[in-house]
Design a protein around this motif. Structure first.
Motif, PDB file in Angstrom:
ATOM      1  N   VAL A 104      -1.278   9.879   5.529  1.00 38.36           N
ATOM      2  CA  VAL A 104      -0.323  10.909   4.554  1.00 38.36           C
ATOM      3  C   VAL A 104      -0.334  12.332   4.778  1.00 38.36           C
ATOM      4  CG1 VAL A 104      -0.190  11.347   2.097  1.00 38.36           C
ATOM      5  CG2 VAL A 104      -1.168   9.128   2.821  1.00 38.36           C
TER       6      VAL A 104
ATOM      7  N   GLU B  45      -4.351   4.317   7.033  1.00 34.23           N
ATOM      8  CA  GLU B  45      -3.307   4.780   6.269  1.00 34.23           C
ATOM      9  C   GLU B  45      -3.046   6.617   6.682  1.00 34.23           C
ATOM     10  OE1 GLU B  45      -5.915   3.510   4.459  1.00 34.23           O
ATOM     11  OE2 GLU B  45      -4.979   1.990   2.963  1.00 34.23           O
TER      12      GLU B  45
ATOM     13  N   ILE C 109       4.143  10.015  -9.850  1.00 38.74           N
ATOM     14  CA  ILE C 109       3.601  10.181 -11.061  1.00 38.74           C
ATOM     15  C   ILE C 109       3.043  11.688 -11.130  1.00 38.74           C
ATOM     16  CG2 ILE C 109       1.559   9.618 -12.666  1.00 38.74           C
ATOM     17  CD1 ILE C 109       1.959   6.555 -11.624  1.00 38.74           C
ATOM     18  N   ARG C 110       2.413  12.295 -10.153  1.00 35.36           N
ATOM     19  CA  ARG C 110       1.860  13.536 -10.204  1.00 35.36           C
ATOM     20  C   ARG C 110       2.924  14.563  -9.822  1.00 35.36           C
ATOM     21  NH1 ARG C 110      -4.418  14.029  -9.100  1.00 35.36           N
ATOM     22  NH2 ARG C 110      -4.901  12.749 -10.772  1.00 35.36           N
TER      23      ARG C 110
ATOM     24  N   ARG D 256       3.657   5.865  -5.371  1.00 34.09           N
ATOM     25  CA  ARG D 256       3.979   5.884  -6.822  1.00 34.09           C
ATOM     26  C   ARG D 256       2.917   6.856  -7.392  1.00 34.09           C
ATOM     27  NH1 ARG D 256       8.036   3.517  -9.514  1.00 34.09           N
ATOM     28  NH2 ARG D 256       7.813   1.937  -7.751  1.00 34.09           N
ATOM     29  N   ALA D 257       1.540   6.797  -6.773  1.00 31.32           N
ATOM     30  CA  ALA D 257       0.857   8.022  -7.445  1.00 31.32           C
ATOM     31  C   ALA D 257       1.195   9.234  -7.209  1.00 31.32           C
ATOM     32  CB  ALA D 257      -0.651   7.670  -6.548  1.00 31.32           C
ATOM     33  N   VAL D 258       1.955   9.618  -6.133  1.00 34.96           N
ATOM     34  CA  VAL D 258       2.533  10.762  -5.875  1.00 34.96           C
ATOM     35  C   VAL D 258       3.713  11.027  -6.976  1.00 34.96           C
ATOM     36  CG1 VAL D 258       3.486  12.369  -4.272  1.00 34.96           C
ATOM     37  CG2 VAL D 258       1.640  11.010  -3.472  1.00 34.96           C
TER      38      VAL D 258
ATOM     39  N   TRP E 239       1.927   1.740  -3.513  1.00 33.28           N
ATOM     40  CA  TRP E 239       0.894   2.131  -4.358  1.00 33.28           C
ATOM     41  C   TRP E 239       0.561   3.741  -4.285  1.00 33.28           C
ATOM     42  CZ3 TRP E 239      -2.069   0.814  -8.192  1.00 33.28           C
ATOM     43  CH2 TRP E 239      -3.359   1.276  -8.360  1.00 33.28           C
ATOM     44  N   LEU E 240       0.502   4.035  -2.819  1.00 34.13           N
ATOM     45  CA  LEU E 240       0.488   5.469  -2.554  1.00 34.13           C
ATOM     46  C   LEU E 240       1.551   6.345  -3.122  1.00 34.13           C
ATOM     47  CD1 LEU E 240      -1.623   5.387   0.749  1.00 34.13           C
ATOM     48  CD2 LEU E 240      -2.439   5.501  -1.357  1.00 34.13           C
TER      49      LEU E 240
ATOM     50  N   GLN F  13       0.922  -1.250  -0.084  1.00 28.27           N
ATOM     51  CA  GLN F  13      -0.028   0.001   0.029  1.00 28.27           C
ATOM     52  C   GLN F  13       0.791   1.145   0.149  1.00 28.27           C
ATOM     53  OE1 GLN F  13      -3.131   0.242  -0.607  1.00 28.27           O
ATOM     54  NE2 GLN F  13      -4.183   1.679   0.671  1.00 28.27           N
TER      55      GLN F  13
ATOM     56  N   ARG G 141      -6.217   6.325  -5.069  1.00 28.36           N
ATOM     57  CA  ARG G 141      -5.480   5.116  -4.934  1.00 28.36           C
ATOM     58  C   ARG G 141      -6.007   4.712  -3.645  1.00 28.36           C
ATOM     59  NH1 ARG G 141      -0.046   3.713  -7.835  1.00 28.36           N
ATOM     60  NH2 ARG G 141      -0.872   4.430 -10.085  1.00 28.36           N
TER      61      ARG G 141
ATOM     62  N   ARG H  86      -8.172   2.074   5.999  1.00 26.88           N
ATOM     63  CA  ARG H  86      -7.540   1.022   6.556  1.00 26.88           C
ATOM     64  C   ARG H  86      -6.317   1.633   7.548  1.00 26.88           C
ATOM     65  NH1 ARG H  86      -4.990  -3.159   2.606  1.00 26.88           N
ATOM     66  NH2 ARG H  86      -5.252  -1.597   1.057  1.00 26.88           N
TER      67      ARG H  86
ATOM     68  N   TRP I 106      -3.589  18.365  -6.181  1.00 29.11           N
ATOM     69  CA  TRP I 106      -3.114  17.413  -7.159  1.00 29.11           C
ATOM     70  C   TRP I 106      -2.490  16.268  -6.628  1.00 29.11           C
ATOM     71  CZ3 TRP I 106      -3.801  16.150 -12.017  1.00 29.11           C
ATOM     72  CH2 TRP I 106      -2.692  15.476 -12.887  1.00 29.11           C
ATOM     73  N   LEU I 107      -1.770  16.439  -5.646  1.00 35.28           N
ATOM     74  CA  LEU I 107      -1.025  15.260  -4.917  1.00 35.28           C
ATOM     75  C   LEU I 107      -2.220  14.505  -4.222  1.00 35.28           C
ATOM     76  CD1 LEU I 107       2.453  16.594  -4.002  1.00 35.28           C
ATOM     77  CD2 LEU I 107       1.853  15.438  -6.254  1.00 35.28           C
TER      78      LEU I 107
ATOM     79  N   GLN J 281      -1.093  22.528  -6.308  1.00 35.92           N
ATOM     80  CA  GLN J 281      -0.208  21.194  -6.266  1.00 35.92           C
ATOM     81  C   GLN J 281      -0.732  20.400  -5.064  1.00 35.92           C
ATOM     82  OE1 GLN J 281       1.731  20.212  -8.567  1.00 35.92           O
ATOM     83  NE2 GLN J 281       3.366  19.444  -7.616  1.00 35.92           N
TER      84      GLN J 281
ATOM     85  N   ALA K 239      -4.406  12.310  -6.065  1.00 34.89           N
ATOM     86  CA  ALA K 239      -3.923  11.085  -6.441  1.00 34.89           C
ATOM     87  C   ALA K 239      -3.926  10.220  -5.368  1.00 34.89           C
ATOM     88  CB  ALA K 239      -2.475  11.284  -6.871  1.00 34.89           C
ATOM     89  N   VAL K 240      -3.540  10.191  -4.271  1.00 32.78           N
ATOM     90  CA  VAL K 240      -3.733   9.392  -3.098  1.00 32.78           C
ATOM     91  C   VAL K 240      -5.198   9.150  -2.729  1.00 32.78           C
ATOM     92  CG1 VAL K 240      -3.125   9.357  -0.561  1.00 32.78           C
ATOM     93  CG2 VAL K 240      -1.501  10.565  -2.109  1.00 32.78           C
TER      94      VAL K 240
END
Lengths: 378, 378
Positions: free
Chosen positions: B160, B158, A180-181, A176-178, A173-174, A170, B181, B156, B173-174, B170, B177-178
Motif C-alpha cells: 500500500v 500486501e 471510510i476514513r 473500503r477502510a481508506v 477490504w483495505l 483483500q 484491517r 501476506r 489516519w489512513l 491524514q 485504517a489499513v
C-alpha cells in the motif's frame, strides 16, 4: 462501430442505469450532473468491445463508498481523473481508454466524467453487468484479471495505491477502510487490462444497453405505448434475454437499516386491490432475492428491479415508500455471470444467502402464462 | 565516526529502548529476537548523523500497530524490508541508509532488521526522541520533512502506498485504517529524506543513547554500583540533560483499558513504607503526565519512566503490576522537542491534556534537594 454520447443522452442513460442498479448502485442522476458540467456541448466516444485492439490499454474508473454519502459529497470533478492518473503513474503507462466496472447506478457515469475531462474514449462494457456492493464482485476477476493495483483519490488530493496481488477481496477490504476514513467516498482506478482481456472478461455492451433501456422507457411514455413492452423488446436484442413480471402491487412495508456500511433490509409488496398474496424482497444495497408467497422467484445475480407500475420509472431501495404502486421485474443475466466461478464471486452464497441460484426464467415461469388476478394487474 | 552493532549489543539496546519507550512503544525484546535471527554473526554499520553526506538518501522504516498484537504477529522477517522496497520503487530511487522514526520501544529494532537484511547502514537518529503513538508526531514533520509518500507492507505481501502531501495527520489516519484491517500490524517506510534533512530535523544520536543507557544499567548492576547514577551519568553526555526522581514506592493501582486502539489509563504509586503521598501517572500507550500529590511534576514530551527500584529495569505500562517496587524518573527532552511547533505536534494538547507544558527540571526541582523521606528512598 464506435458512437458518441452527448448531454442529450444522459437522462436516458441515468434511467437505464438506475434500472440496472437493481435498487442500489448509487444515484446516477448525481453522476449525470457531474458529466453534464464537464462535458458541456462536447461528446464522448464509446468503443464497441468487439472492435477494440487487443493491445488497447484500458483503465476502468469508478467511485466507491456509501451511496447516501455520495449525495452529500459531490466530487469537485478532479478526483475521478486523478485516480486514473495515479494508476498511470504507478504503472508507467498511459491509458488508451476507460471503462465502467459496473453498469448500474452512479458508476455508469463516473467513466464518462473521466472521458470528458481527459478526452479518452469509453469501452462499452463493464465487470458487473448490473450493480454489486463490492469491488471484488467482478467478471474481470472471475475470468482472471485482478483489481490490483488499485489507485484511490480522495477529495483533498489524497493518493493511495493498494496492491494485494490476486486477492481481490483483500483489495476491497483495505480500499473500503481508506474510503471510510476519507469521509465515505473514494474515486478509484483498478482492473487495468488489455483489449484482449476486455473481450474475455467483461460483460459486453452494457453501457449502450443502459442507454437503450432508458430511451425505450421514455419514448414509450411519450408515444403512449407500454413501457414494459419497450423494456422487453429492448432486452430481446441483448444478452439479458428473459424478463418476468414477478409481482405487481403496492409497497406495504420497508424495513431498512444501515449496518456495516450497507443498507440492509426487507421490502414487502401486496396486491393493490387488497387481495391475498405478497412479494418479499430482501436487499443489501441491491435487491438480492424475491419470494412470492414464500416461494423464491428470483435471486442474485439475476436482476430484481422495482419500477413504477405506470411509468416503469425504476425505484431504488432508498426511494421505496409505503403505498407506492410498483411492478417488480426479474431479468436474466448473461451466461458468463451464471457459471460456478461467477456464482462463487457474486452469487447467493457471497451475500450469505442459504438459497441456491436458479435462473429467473425457470423460477418465475413463462411471462405469458395466466397469473392470479390479484397479483398481475394490467 | 561510524560504528558497528553486533548481536552482543542487542540486549542492552532493548533495555535502553524500553526506557525511552516511557511505558509504551511496543516490546523491543520481540524486535531484538528478529534482529538476532537475521543478523547472525554479522554486524550493522551505524552512521553518525553529523558525518553523513547532505545528499545521502535516507528511508526510515518502522512498524505500526497495537503493541499487544505485535507480540502475536511476529513478522516473517520480509515485511520490514518489503516496505522499504515498495517506497524505493515508487520513488524510483534506491535508499543509501535507513533510520528509526522513534528510538523508544520496538521501532528501535525494526531498522536494524532492514539493515541486516539489505546491508544498508542505519543513521543514528530518530524523529521522536522517545516513543509516541502516532506517525505524525515526528520532529521530521515539525521541521519540514513530511511523511508522504508512505509505503506499507502486510504479512501476506500486501503493498500500500499513501500520499497525503504535507498532511501527516491524514497520512496517519489512513495508514492506521489499513493497519487495523491487516490484522493490527503493518510495516512502513516513510519520511524519506536527504542527509541534509536528517541534520536539520532528526533528534541526533538516540540509537547510541539507547544502547549506552542499557549498557550502563547492566554494567552498574554487574559492578554493584547504583544503576540510577549510571543513568544520570550517561544522559549527562547527551541532549537529555536533566534527570529527576519523581517518586519511589509501590504500585497500588493500575486502571488500564484498550480504547480506540490505545491502552489508556492511570497508574498510582504510594510510598512503600505506608506513609502519605502519591504519584499518579496518566498514560496513552506512553506515560503522558505525572502528578505528585496532585501537583504536576512532569508532562509530555518530557520522559516519564517507571523502573524497578533496585535494578532500574524499565517497566512498560503493560508490565505494571500491583505491589511492584518502582522508581519513577523524569527526563528532559532536547530543546528541539520543546519549541512551540514541536509542542503543537506532540505536546500536552496533542493528547487532549488541559495542562500546559513545563520542563521537568523546573517542575520537579533539583535532584539533590531534600525530599520527604517517604517519597525518596535511597
Amino acid at each position: 462501430m464506435s458512437w458518441q454520447i452527448t448531454k442529450e443522452d444522459l437522462p436516458d442513460l441515468a434511467r437505464g442505469a438506475t434500472l440496472l442498479g437493481t435498487g442500489g448502485g448509487g444515484d446516477p442522476y448525481i453522476g449525470m450532473m457531474l458529466v453534464q458540467r464537464v462535458l458541456g456541448e462536447g461528446s464522448i466516444t464509446i468503443l464497441d468491445p468487439d472492435e477494440i485492439a487487443d493491445d488497447l490499454f484500458v483503465v476502468p474508473t469508478a467511485q466507491m463508498g456509501a451511496p447516501t454519502v455520495m449525495i452529500e459529497k459531490i466530487p469537485a470533478g478532479t478526483e475521478p481523473t486523478l485516480s486514473l492518473r495515479i494508476l498511470e503513474e504507478h504503472l508507467g503507462r498511459t491509458a488508451d481508454a476507460t471503462m465502467p466496472i459496473e453498469c448500474g447506478g452512479i458508476n455508469s457515469m463516473i467513466p464518462l466524467i473521466v472521458a470528458a475531462e481527459s478526452g479518452l474514449p469509453v469501452v462499452d462494457a463493464d465487470g458487473m453487468g448490473r450493480a454489486f456492493p463490492e469491488l471484488s464482485m467482478e467478471t474481470f476477476a472471475v475470468y482472471g484479471v485482478h483489481g490490483s493495483p488499485l489507485a484511490l483519490a480522495g477529495e483533498r488530493g489524497e493518493r493511495v495505491i493498494i496492491d494485494t496481488g490476486d486477492d481481490d477481496r483483500q483489495m476491497e477490504w483495505l480500499a473500503r477502510a481508506v474510503t471510510i476514513r476519507l469521509g465515505g467516498v473514494g474515486h478509484i482506478a483498478e482492473y487495468a487490462m488489455s483489449g484482449a482481456d476486455v473481450k474475455r472478461t467483461a460483460v459486453p455492451r452494457t453501457l449502450s444497453m443502459a442507454l437503450a433501456l432508458g430511451r425505450a422507457i421514455r419514448l414509450a411514455r411519450e408515444e403512449k405505448r407500454s413501457p414494459f413492452d419497450a423494456i422487453r423488446d429492448t432486452l430481446a436484442t441483448t444478452l439479458y434475454q428473459h424478463v418476468r413480471t414477478l409481482f405487481e402491487g403496492k409497497v406495504t412495508d420497508v424495513d431498512r437499516r444501515t449496518t456495516e456500511g450497507f443498507a440492509k433490509g426487507v421490502a414487502r409488496i401486496a396486491p393493490a386491490d387488497g387481495g391475498g398474496g405478497e412479494l418479499e424482497i430482501r436487499f443489501q444495497n441491491e435487491n438480492l432475492i424475491a419470494l412470492r408467497n414464500g416461494r423464491m422467484v428470483a435471486i442474485v445475480p439475476d436482476l430484481i428491479c422495482v419500477v413504477d407500475s405506470e411509468s416503469a420509472e425504476p425505484i431504488t431501495t432508498e426511494g421505496l415508500r409505503y403505498g407506492q404502486r410498483v411492478r417488480v421485474l426479474g431479468i436474466s443475466t448473461p451466461a458468463m455471470m451464471r457459471t460456478p466461478a461467477a456464482l462463487a464471486a457474486f452469487g447467493p452464497d457471497a451475500f450469505g444467502l442459504a438459497e441456491r441460484f436458479s435462473p429467473v426464467e425457470s423460477l418465475a415461469g413463462e411471462e405469458r402464462q395466466p397469473a392470479p388476478a390479484s397479483t398481475l394487474v394490467h
